[in-house]
Design an enzyme around this catalytic site. Structure first.
Site, short mmCIF file in Angstrom:
data_model
loop_
_atom_site.label_atom_id
_atom_site.label_comp_id
_atom_site.label_asym_id
_atom_site.label_seq_id
_atom_site.Cartn_x
_atom_site.Cartn_y
_atom_site.Cartn_z
N SER A 104 37.07 36.46 45.16
CA SER A 104 35.90 36.08 45.26
C SER A 104 35.32 37.31 45.64
O SER A 104 35.59 38.34 45.00
CB SER A 104 35.54 35.21 45.38
OG SER A 104 34.27 34.45 45.29
N ASP A 238 29.77 39.43 40.75
CA ASP A 238 31.01 39.86 41.87
C ASP A 238 32.44 40.03 41.66
O ASP A 238 32.61 39.54 40.65
CB ASP A 238 30.60 38.29 42.78
CG ASP A 238 31.83 37.16 42.30
OD1 ASP A 238 31.68 37.02 41.30
OD2 ASP A 238 32.17 36.02 42.73
N ASP A 240 34.65 38.15 41.42
CA ASP A 240 35.85 36.70 39.72
C ASP A 240 34.69 36.75 38.65
O ASP A 240 35.00 35.91 38.42
CB ASP A 240 36.99 36.27 40.99
CG ASP A 240 35.61 34.74 41.77
OD1 ASP A 240 34.46 35.53 42.07
OD2 ASP A 240 36.33 33.95 41.58
N ASP A 242 32.38 34.90 38.71
CA ASP A 242 31.12 33.04 38.76
C ASP A 242 30.43 33.98 39.64
O ASP A 242 29.58 33.08 39.89
CB ASP A 242 32.05 32.62 38.94
CG ASP A 242 32.69 32.63 40.74
OD1 ASP A 242 32.54 33.75 41.59
OD2 ASP A 242 33.66 31.43 41.52
#
Length: 282
Positions: A104, A238, A240, A242
């Site tokens: 993430s 960010d 990833d 999302d």
């Protein structure tokens, strides 16, 4: 064979740890086996697997797939993708679950896993149950298959289907060397207006800045470009893809609660009186 995990990695909404310290490639294999067992118990036969741009993610992906196939399920590899594309693939493809390998917005020495069971989120007691299955060694076994599926074009088509803007906007975009880079590039090449793309190359070292758009320091480069190029606004992703950070035309950061107000006003025009559900960031 039993395989207990470090208790700190089993979190409320995901599994996450420090590479080679609290989270190993062997752990990843057993995460695949335990999750595969749960999917098989729910009468599922396949799991869609995606991974982000971190340096460790391809090895974690291979380990997870070894675990999934050892539980007798088919692993559908969709490759290096942003997390929302994995969620989209689980809805679009004939598959029964999804695993996203991603750290993430965290620094490069972290990695982890997000899950979907059926079309639903997988969290809380389910993640604890996954840990219990691994600790007890109560795995399903079989000889599963691996196949590959490309979904980026379908995903970008789906994103574009919702765009009905009438103004020719000038925008700056920053994928922060994260997993959103390729999708961001394809999307912008097909949108009207002018688009300035920053840090498009996917690089797990994150050489430009930390991939966390909730940090003002991580938005500084985007802010400067928006002001210098006189953009209408800027969007940063960010690691990833999302989560976003937004900078307005004056270089001011719009935080989660402000973005929620903008999105809600748009939704309420179409659905007057509808309930709006916010997340903890707002």
């Amino acid at each position: 064979k039993t395989h207990p995990f470090n208790s700190t990695i089993l979190r409320e909404y995901d599994i996450r740890g420090l590479i080679d310290k609290t989270l190993t490639f062997k752990d990843a294999e057993f995460i695949g086996r335990a999750f595969g067992t749960m999917v098989a118990d729910a009468k599922g036969t396949s799991i869609c697997v995606g991974y982000d741009g971190r340096l460790s993610s391809p090895d974690f992906e291979r380990a997870v797939i070894d675990g999934v196939t050892a539980s007798g399920l088919t692993a559908i590899r969709i490759g290096l993708v942003p997390t929302p594309m994995l969620y989209y693939a689980v809805h679009k493809l004939p598959t029964d679950a999804g695993i996203m390998i991603t750290g993430s917005h965290n620094p490069p020495d972290y990695n982890g896993f997000k899950f979907m069971m059926g079309k639903e989120p997988f969290f809380g007691k389910q993640i604890q149950q996954l840990g219990t299955i691994a600790a007890n060694g109560s795995f399903k076994t079989g000889l599963g298959l691996v196949r590959e599926q490309k979904v980026q074009r379908l995903y970008v088509d789906r994103l574009l289907a919702d765009y009905n803007g009438e103004r020719q906007l000038k925008l700056a975009w920053d994928s922060g060397n994260g997993a959103a880079g390729k999708v961001m590039s394809e999307l912008c090449s097909r949108l009207p207006g002018q688009h300035i793309l920053l840090n498009v190359e996917i690089d797990g070292n994150f050489p430009s800045h930390l991939p966390d758009p909730t940090l003002p320091a991580a938005l500084e480069q985007l802010r400067q470009v928006v002001l210098e190029e006189k953009c209408d606004f800027g969007i940063a992703f960010d690691g990833d893809g999302d989560r976003i950070g937004v900078v307005d035309n004056e270089g001011q950061i719009l935080w989660g609660d402000q973005l929620l107000t903008i999105f809600a006003s748009e939704i309420l025009k179409q659905n007057p009186g509808a309930k709006i559900i916010a997340d903890v960031k707002a």
